[in-house]
Design an enzyme around this catalytic site. Structure first.
Site, short mmCIF file in Angstrom:
data_model
loop_
_atom_site.label_atom_id
_atom_site.label_comp_id
_atom_site.label_asym_id
_atom_site.label_seq_id
_atom_site.Cartn_x
_atom_site.Cartn_y
_atom_site.Cartn_z
N TRP A 29 -56.41 58.65 139.58
CA TRP A 29 -56.12 58.64 138.13
C TRP A 29 -56.54 57.33 137.48
O TRP A 29 -56.32 56.25 138.04
CB TRP A 29 -54.61 58.83 137.93
CG TRP A 29 -54.14 58.45 136.57
CD1 TRP A 29 -53.82 57.18 136.13
CD2 TRP A 29 -53.96 59.31 135.44
NE1 TRP A 29 -53.45 57.23 134.80
CE2 TRP A 29 -53.53 58.51 134.35
CE3 TRP A 29 -54.13 60.70 135.25
CZ2 TRP A 29 -53.25 59.05 133.10
CZ3 TRP A 29 -53.85 61.21 133.99
CH2 TRP A 29 -53.41 60.40 132.93
N MET A 30 -57.08 57.40 136.24
CA MET A 30 -57.41 56.20 135.48
C MET A 30 -56.90 56.34 134.04
O MET A 30 -57.03 57.39 133.44
CB MET A 30 -58.93 56.03 135.45
CG MET A 30 -59.40 54.85 134.60
SD MET A 30 -61.20 54.69 134.58
CE MET A 30 -61.64 55.91 133.35
N ASN A 31 -56.28 55.25 133.49
CA ASN A 31 -56.11 55.20 132.03
C ASN A 31 -56.71 53.93 131.47
O ASN A 31 -57.87 53.63 131.81
CB ASN A 31 -54.68 55.55 131.57
CG ASN A 31 -53.55 54.77 132.15
OD1 ASN A 31 -53.24 54.90 133.32
ND2 ASN A 31 -52.88 53.97 131.35
N ASP A 32 -56.01 53.19 130.65
CA ASP A 32 -56.61 52.14 129.80
C ASP A 32 -57.65 51.23 130.45
O ASP A 32 -57.44 50.76 131.57
CB ASP A 32 -55.52 51.17 129.32
CG ASP A 32 -54.26 51.85 128.86
OD1 ASP A 32 -54.21 53.08 128.83
OD2 ASP A 32 -53.31 51.12 128.52
N TRP A 72 -50.64 59.91 136.56
CA TRP A 72 -50.19 58.54 136.32
C TRP A 72 -49.03 58.17 137.22
O TRP A 72 -48.05 58.91 137.31
CB TRP A 72 -49.77 58.41 134.85
CG TRP A 72 -49.43 57.01 134.46
CD1 TRP A 72 -50.27 56.09 133.94
CD2 TRP A 72 -48.15 56.37 134.57
NE1 TRP A 72 -49.62 54.91 133.72
CE2 TRP A 72 -48.31 55.05 134.09
CE3 TRP A 72 -46.89 56.76 135.02
CZ2 TRP A 72 -47.26 54.14 134.05
CZ3 TRP A 72 -45.85 55.85 134.98
CH2 TRP A 72 -46.05 54.55 134.49
N ARG A 77 -45.40 44.71 126.11
CA ARG A 77 -46.47 44.80 127.12
C ARG A 77 -47.87 44.62 126.53
O ARG A 77 -48.05 44.50 125.34
CB ARG A 77 -46.39 46.16 127.82
CG ARG A 77 -46.41 47.37 126.91
CD ARG A 77 -46.32 48.64 127.76
NE ARG A 77 -46.20 49.85 126.96
CZ ARG A 77 -45.05 50.43 126.63
NH1 ARG A 77 -43.90 49.91 126.99
NH2 ARG A 77 -45.05 51.54 125.90
N TRP A 92 -52.91 61.27 126.33
CA TRP A 92 -51.79 61.60 127.22
C TRP A 92 -51.40 63.06 127.09
O TRP A 92 -51.63 63.69 126.06
CB TRP A 92 -50.59 60.71 126.87
CG TRP A 92 -50.83 59.28 127.20
CD1 TRP A 92 -51.14 58.27 126.32
CD2 TRP A 92 -50.81 58.67 128.49
NE1 TRP A 92 -51.32 57.09 127.00
CE2 TRP A 92 -51.12 57.30 128.33
CE3 TRP A 92 -50.57 59.16 129.79
CZ2 TRP A 92 -51.19 56.41 129.40
CZ3 TRP A 92 -50.64 58.27 130.85
CH2 TRP A 92 -50.94 56.91 130.65
#
Ligand code: FRU
Length: 428
Positions: free
Chosen positions: A15-18, A42, A141, A278
């Protein structure tokens, strides 16, 4: 047909996000990213890592950062890079869940450095910031750090019960940070949390880029689950006041979030975003990977708006180019350019998605879900890559970025309407 892109960055597996830590170090571009290497969804964020000399051909590198220390036990969340003392400094958020349901959390700001751009050591000073900001809460964050006037600055996204906010910190050594207060906050309609803030000067203005969670749709705007957009204004670092215009959406497609920018050695402000949203289905998961990044774009301000243009290097992908004569054609990874004189329709992968200009609207429909804006379309440059479409209207004035999933294994496309000078560039 595989959904794996030919020229977009995607994880080899997992999985990959930002996008995180975008930078150029000793001439090499570095892309880090939110990564779960052990699953397709995620969880337990790591920082994946890739490098490139041209921003289009990426080489996978070993994982840069792993969770597991007291302060980042449950995740290395998003952050940015600062080049200082011939080292890459990666600032990130260490995440810890405080209950089993993951409803409460502790978020602290941390640092890791590298001399060779390959292996990263977490700082002995971690966590650098562990207090909740005065007007924020435990959700704090995504540090974006930069150097200015012999000092260092960091912004973080945070919130209170109602609104998203951006809080500023200042430091003399990039290790010890003093809170300077909130520089921008939402006013009801801007969602309940601001993620991934980025602040930079461009064409004589200051731009605050951010990803607000929870904005409600207004007319044709803000129809994704979460938004990514910006304020243009003037930021006075001495008074820490940011005066700005109203919020604008940055991209009008279905999949665009957590955008981050950096300045390269040619002075270009380059942006890469997560080409996803998302809480969706990700059909590529059956191939063992999830999500991709957008193509890199160069930013400029024109007419008080942010324009995004594909970086010049995208032209290096062109294998063979020719004027398109027939309305029917095929291809898996290509670029198309044309001038628009009236209405037109581009149906790609046999109707998987349709881009059209009609009755004053530019519209991209995917799975019966439309994204549209009322705007003048004079020129289109679009990029197709296996399971995505990115449309640049009027050389970057409006951009639509969406993932699309052809189901019938077709590579057939159809382009008709009042258009001219159609060029097809194959990337295969
Ligand atoms: C944005 C985001 C960030 C966070 C990261 C966690 O998509 O929610 O705020 O740091 O993802 O993976």
């Amino acid at each position: 047909m595989t959904y794996r892109p030919i020229y977009h960055f995607a994880p080899a597996f997992g999985w990959m996000n930002d996008p995180n830590g975008l930078c150029q170090f000793n001439g090499v571009y570095h892309l880090f990213y939110q990564y779960h290497p052990f699953g397709l969804n995620w969880d337990d964020m790591h920082w994946g890592h890739a490098t490139s000399t041209d921003l289009i051909r990426w080489e996978h590198k070993p994982i840069a950062l792993r969770p597991g220390d007291d302060y980042d036990r449950d995740g290395i969340f998003s952050g940015s890079a600062l080049i200082k003392d011939d080292m890459i400094h990666l600032y990130y958020t260490g995440n810890t869940w405080l209950d089993e349901k993951r409803e409460t959390l502790r978020q602290v700001q941390c640092l890791a450095t590298s001399k060779d751009g390959l292996s990263f050591q977490k700082s002995v000073h971690n966590p650098l910031i562990s207090e909740i900001p005065e007007h924020g809460n435990a959700h704090v964050r995504d540090p974006k750090v930069w150097a200015e006037n012999d000092k260092f600055y960091m912004i973080l996204g945070t919130r209170n019960e109602l609104n998203g906010k951006v809080v500023l910190y200042e430091s003399d050594d990039a290790l010890h940070w003093r809170e300077q207060g909130i520089i921008a906050e939402g006013t009801g309609e801007h969602g309940w949390m601001w993620e991934c803030p980025d602040l930079f000067t461009l064409n004589g203005h200051d731009v605050l880029l951010l990803s607000p969670q929870g904005m409600e749709p207004i007319g044709d705007r803000y129809h994704n689950l979460h938004q990514c957009g910006y304020f243009i204004g003037e930021f006075d670092i001495t008074t820490t006041q940011f005066t700005h215009d109203s919020f604008s959406e940055l991209d009008y497609g279905h999949d665009f979030y957590a955008a981050q920018t950096f300045l390269d050695d040619q002075g270009r402000r380059i942006l890469i975003a997560w080409n996803a949203m998302w809480e969706q289905d990700w059909p590529e998961q059956r191939e063992g990977w999830t999500n991709q990044m957008t193509i890199p774009r160069e930013l400029n301000i024109r007419n008080n708006r942010l324009w995004m243009t594909p970086i010049e290097e995208m032209k290096w992908l062109r294998q063979c180019s020719f004027p398109l004569k027939s309305p029917f054609f095929s291809g898996k990874a290509f670029e198309l350019e044309f001038d628009v004189e009236g209405e037109f329709q581009f149906s790609c992968f046999q109707g998987t998605a349709t881009l059209s200009v009609a009755k004053g609207y530019i519209q991209l429909v995917r799975n019966e879900t439309e994204r549209r804006i009322q705007a003048n379309c004079e020129r289109v440059r679009l990029f197709i890559d296996s399971s995505s479409i990115e449309v640049f209207v009027n050389d970057g004035e409006y951009v639509f970025s969406s993932r699309i999933y052809p189901t019938n294994h077709t590579l057939q496309h159809h382009l008709t309407g009042n258009i001219s000078n159609i060029m097809y560039h194959s990337f295969e």
